[in-house]
Motif scaffolding. Structure first.
Motif, mmCIF file in Angstrom:
data_model
loop_
_atom_site.group_PDB
_atom_site.id
_atom_site.type_symbol
_atom_site.label_atom_id
_atom_site.label_comp_id
_atom_site.label_asym_id
_atom_site.label_seq_id
_atom_site.Cartn_x
_atom_site.Cartn_y
_atom_site.Cartn_z
ATOM 1 N N UNK B 61 0.726 -1.017 0.084
ATOM 2 C CA UNK B 61 -0.098 -0.023 0.140
ATOM 3 C C UNK B 61 0.822 1.495 0.171
ATOM 4 N N UNK B 62 0.670 2.064 -0.755
ATOM 5 C CA UNK B 62 1.250 3.393 -0.906
ATOM 6 C C UNK B 62 0.362 4.643 -1.029
ATOM 7 N N UNK B 63 0.791 5.832 -0.796
ATOM 8 C CA UNK B 63 0.178 6.986 -0.779
ATOM 9 C C UNK B 63 0.248 7.590 -2.180
ATOM 10 N N UNK B 64 0.836 6.856 -3.231
ATOM 11 C CA UNK B 64 1.156 7.428 -4.364
ATOM 12 C C UNK B 64 -0.084 7.440 -5.221
ATOM 13 N N UNK B 65 -1.255 8.053 -4.630
ATOM 14 C CA UNK B 65 -2.540 8.177 -5.680
ATOM 15 C C UNK B 65 -2.050 8.981 -6.857
ATOM 16 N N UNK B 66 -3.132 9.109 -7.715
ATOM 17 C CA UNK B 66 -2.788 9.641 -8.875
ATOM 18 C C UNK B 66 -2.579 11.439 -8.622
ATOM 19 N N UNK B 67 -3.130 11.599 -7.659
ATOM 20 C CA UNK B 67 -2.977 13.174 -7.188
ATOM 21 C C UNK B 67 -1.862 13.304 -6.212
ATOM 22 N N UNK B 68 -1.004 12.299 -6.285
ATOM 23 C CA UNK B 68 -0.042 12.450 -5.240
ATOM 24 C C UNK B 68 1.231 11.499 -5.624
ATOM 25 N N UNK B 69 1.621 11.796 -7.033
ATOM 26 C CA UNK B 69 2.547 10.972 -7.375
ATOM 27 C C UNK B 69 4.162 11.361 -7.093
ATOM 28 N N UNK B 70 5.078 10.289 -7.015
ATOM 29 C CA UNK B 70 6.550 10.921 -6.349
ATOM 30 C C UNK B 70 7.184 11.816 -7.343
ATOM 31 N N UNK B 71 6.895 11.888 -8.443
ATOM 32 C CA UNK B 71 7.098 13.045 -9.666
ATOM 33 C C UNK B 71 6.077 13.208 -10.354
ATOM 34 N N UNK B 72 6.183 14.582 -11.053
ATOM 35 C CA UNK B 72 4.840 15.140 -11.738
ATOM 36 C C UNK B 72 4.604 13.889 -12.906
ATOM 37 N N UNK B 73 3.216 13.905 -13.408
ATOM 38 C CA UNK B 73 2.926 12.836 -14.498
ATOM 39 C C UNK B 73 3.649 13.172 -15.575
ATOM 40 N N UNK B 74 4.040 14.337 -15.899
ATOM 41 C CA UNK B 74 4.645 14.595 -17.158
ATOM 42 C C UNK B 74 5.974 14.354 -17.300
ATOM 43 N N UNK B 75 6.572 14.030 -16.045
ATOM 44 C CA UNK B 75 7.863 13.485 -15.853
ATOM 45 C C UNK B 75 8.130 11.929 -15.481
ATOM 46 N N UNK B 76 6.955 11.241 -15.826
ATOM 47 C CA UNK B 76 6.817 9.823 -15.674
ATOM 48 C C UNK B 76 6.721 9.350 -14.332
ATOM 49 N N UNK B 77 5.774 10.291 -13.624
ATOM 50 C CA UNK B 77 5.091 10.028 -12.446
ATOM 51 C C UNK B 77 4.484 8.778 -11.967
ATOM 52 N N UNK B 78 3.715 8.307 -13.028
ATOM 53 C CA UNK B 78 2.831 7.158 -12.944
ATOM 54 C C UNK B 78 3.974 5.853 -12.989
ATOM 55 N N UNK B 79 4.735 5.830 -13.887
ATOM 56 C CA UNK B 79 5.861 4.768 -14.007
ATOM 57 C C UNK B 79 6.610 4.774 -12.912
ATOM 58 N N UNK B 80 6.925 5.819 -12.183
ATOM 59 C CA UNK B 80 7.925 5.839 -11.142
ATOM 60 C C UNK B 80 7.031 5.408 -10.027
ATOM 61 N N UNK B 81 5.750 5.792 -9.764
ATOM 62 C CA UNK B 81 4.980 5.328 -8.689
ATOM 63 C C UNK B 81 4.711 3.650 -8.979
ATOM 64 N N UNK B 82 4.447 3.229 -10.050
ATOM 65 C CA UNK B 82 4.388 1.645 -10.543
ATOM 66 C C UNK B 82 5.699 0.972 -10.177
ATOM 67 N N UNK B 83 6.827 1.551 -10.400
ATOM 68 C CA UNK B 83 7.906 0.821 -10.039
ATOM 69 C C UNK B 83 8.381 0.840 -8.625
ATOM 70 N N UNK B 84 8.197 1.836 -8.064
ATOM 71 C CA UNK B 84 8.173 1.870 -6.438
ATOM 72 C C UNK B 84 7.262 0.670 -5.641
ATOM 73 N N UNK B 85 6.242 0.584 -6.442
ATOM 74 C CA UNK B 85 5.271 -0.263 -5.525
ATOM 75 C C UNK B 85 5.391 -1.740 -6.164
ATOM 76 N N UNK B 86 5.834 -1.837 -7.466
ATOM 77 C CA UNK B 86 5.945 -3.388 -8.165
ATOM 78 C C UNK B 86 7.124 -3.866 -8.452
ATOM 79 N N UNK B 87 8.214 -3.011 -8.347
ATOM 80 C CA UNK B 87 9.465 -3.361 -9.463
ATOM 81 C C UNK B 87 10.014 -4.711 -8.444
ATOM 82 N N UNK B 88 9.919 -4.854 -7.559
ATOM 83 C CA UNK B 88 10.564 -5.888 -6.828
ATOM 84 C C UNK B 88 9.768 -7.222 -6.851
ATOM 85 N N UNK B 89 8.584 -7.005 -7.207
ATOM 86 C CA UNK B 89 7.703 -8.320 -7.524
ATOM 87 C C UNK B 89 8.280 -8.684 -9.285
ATOM 88 N N UNK B 90 8.220 -7.621 -9.852
ATOM 89 C CA UNK B 90 8.466 -7.900 -11.371
ATOM 90 C C UNK B 90 9.978 -8.468 -11.513
#
Lengths: 356, 356
Positions: B61-90
């Motif tokens: 569980x992370x607080x990286x909701x779509x309005x609270x991404x680790x970096x702005x969406x335009x700078x790859x924020x969705x991918x960054x949040x996704x990686x933070x949460x899931x990279x270890x599994x992937x």
């Protein structure tokens, strides 16, 4: 800031807190003064200087509401605000009687004037007046508010004076003629906490409070609805009336449901960002009027059959008048100077001033 | 933060944003993984790792909701949040299929998955899936939301998956058995924007949104009602039910009127400061349920005759269960793991995973 000089009457409106005396002009009008009356609410203080015929000679407006005093209440904040607003007048006419109505008489006010219970006459308000004396020897007479007891009590402070001002508005200017005591009316006071007051036999019989203005502001500033909005260049009456209509026709699910349509109509391209503020205003006011209609119907009163005087900000009252038309209530009309007229009337009844 | 190790399943809940991989333990469970599914909303991101039987192996569980991404969406924020949460599994299982539901598919999300219109089946959701590919080559399948068109449209994103999770909750754990397609139900999803969903024939037929949680928070923090309140040491169920009862019995004037009773009951000594928060909660939720009852009645459905599953925070759902009892609706029950079950079911229908 607006200054006007016309046949010896000066009106000085200071929208910022009054910090300095207005000088000789203000003192001059005070020579003709017979009453100083204050409408002292949470966020503002309005001071009216009357002549003996009940005409307003001068007005001073300050932001020194009871929650916004120049110094804390415990350090003499009420007296400081009072002096800021009125000292220039009292210097010229130190014996002027002073009347005050509004939140100044609440538990957080200058002196607590306990509520008068409904049914409340103007005479009962006079009997409930509580006096406070300033260090310079001025006695300020504070008008009580009105309480409607019951399972869900209702309270007002300040509006009671405006209601009697509206009732006496038709009488000869400045003179507190007795109205028809059998007179019944529904009176609307739109605003932060909108009130609808039922008058029966010249008394405040019961009333309803709707948190319309405050809830609208909170929805705009502190929910998702405000995020997609743009403020329109001009107020958008069509969007407003569309919102009223939604509340009236689809309102059974309640405000919590219909307010969300501001967003979904926006998401689906049916409501432009700059239409959304007025649409939401219509939804919220529409729910107020639907609720009023339902509450009146419980006592076999039809909102459509009422011709309510409306007291308050002109633009807002005009919105209410248009919204009321959608409920079949076509006789609403704006009332001006209800505050001044009410204060004058109560002062006359209290014997503070003898009208000429 | 709660960590549990039990028969090879590890559950890691991180209420703060996940910044660092959880290490070997997380990678170990990923060896048994068959599906990675995300519930990605406005304020949080929940990632579930499933085995091939549909059991949840691990949760992040992370607080990286779509309005609270680790970096702005335009700078790859969705991918960054996704990686933070899931990279270890992937890293351990790079070929894992990935499904995501919620605001991640909105106009402000990672990729827009256009709404499916009501009546909406699980199959229609699958057909509406939109794919986004990460720079590292992972394909994320995004579930669309649901739109109910009409004069006052309604929208949901994320809840549609929970609804199907609740519908399939009775089926054998982990296996997406077909439910009775004639099945009808009313399903409640309390929260910031509470939803009530009517299911007919196994499809989302229509639904209602109430801004209950958000309006309650705005009333508490940004109106006069919050000023006289004290937070109680324990939730006050009695005060809550009193508020519900007021909304149900005196609610005809609407929320704008009844909410004010929080203040007037306080002013008249009938409601203690520490009773006021739960009382107001009851008033607001009571208006939601009264509005729901009225909306259902328009279609000849009696709320009291429904036995709604409730999806959401346990304590809040329990409040709703108690409030529903006041409306004669005694069959409400809390449903657990609806989110996980819904995501799993949609993934199976979409052919992303073959259940064993």
């Amino acid at each position: 800031m607006k200054a006007r000089d016309k046949s010896k009457s000066t009106e000085t409106r200071t929208e910022k807190r009054t910090r300095e005396p207005q000088g000789a002009q203000s003192a001059d009008v005070a020579k003709h003064a017979a009453l100083l009356a204050l409408d002292w609410g949470t966020t503002s203080l309005r001071a009216y200087l009357f002549d003996a015929a009940g005409e307003v000679l001068a007005t001073r407006v300050s932001t020194a509401g009871i929650m916004n005093l120049p110094v804390p209440a415990a350090e003499g904040g009420f007296e400081a605000a009072f002096d800021e607003a009125c000292a220039v007048w009292l210097a010229e006419s130190p014996a002027l009687p002073v009347l005050a109505a509004g939140m100044v008489g609440s538990a957080q006010g200058w002196v607590q004037a306990p509520y008068v219970e409904t049914p409340a006459s103007a005479e009962a308000l006079v009997e409930g007046i509580v006096r406070v004396r300033t260090t310079s020897g001025v006695t300020v007479c504070v008008v009580p508010g009105v309480l409607e007891p019951g399972a869900l009590p209702n309270v007002m402070r300040g509006e009671e004076s405006q209601v009697f001002g509206a009732l006496y508005g038709a009488s000869r200017a400045g003179v507190a003629a007795r109205p028809d005591t059998a007179r019944s009316a529904l009176i609307g006071l739109p605003g932060t906490h909108a009130k609808w007051v039922v008058v029966e036999g010249g008394q405040i019989a019961r009333f309803y409070t709707f948190m319309t203005g405050e809830v609208y502001a909170a929805l705009m500033a502190h929910t998702i609805l405000g995020r997609t909005m743009k403020r329109p260049a001009e107020p958008d009456t069509q969007a407003f009336l569309r919102g009223v209509s939604v509340a009236r026709e689809h309102g059974c699910a309640g405000l919590l449901a219909t307010a969300f349509s501001t967003r979904t109509l926006g998401l689906t391209g049916q409501l432009a960002p700059d239409e959304q503020p007025d649409y939401l205003s219509g939804v919220v006011i529409g729910h107020e009027l639907a609720g009023l209609e339902a509450a009146l119907a419980r006592r076999d009163v039809a909102l459509a059959a009422c011709a309510p005087p409306l007291i308050g900000n002109d633009a807002l009252c005009e919105r209410y008048r248009l919204a009321l038309e959608q409920f079949g209530c076509t006789g609403a009309r704006l009332v001006h100077r209800a505050t001044e007229r009410g204060l004058w009337h109560i002062a006359v009844l209290a014997g503070l001033v003898a009208p000429r």
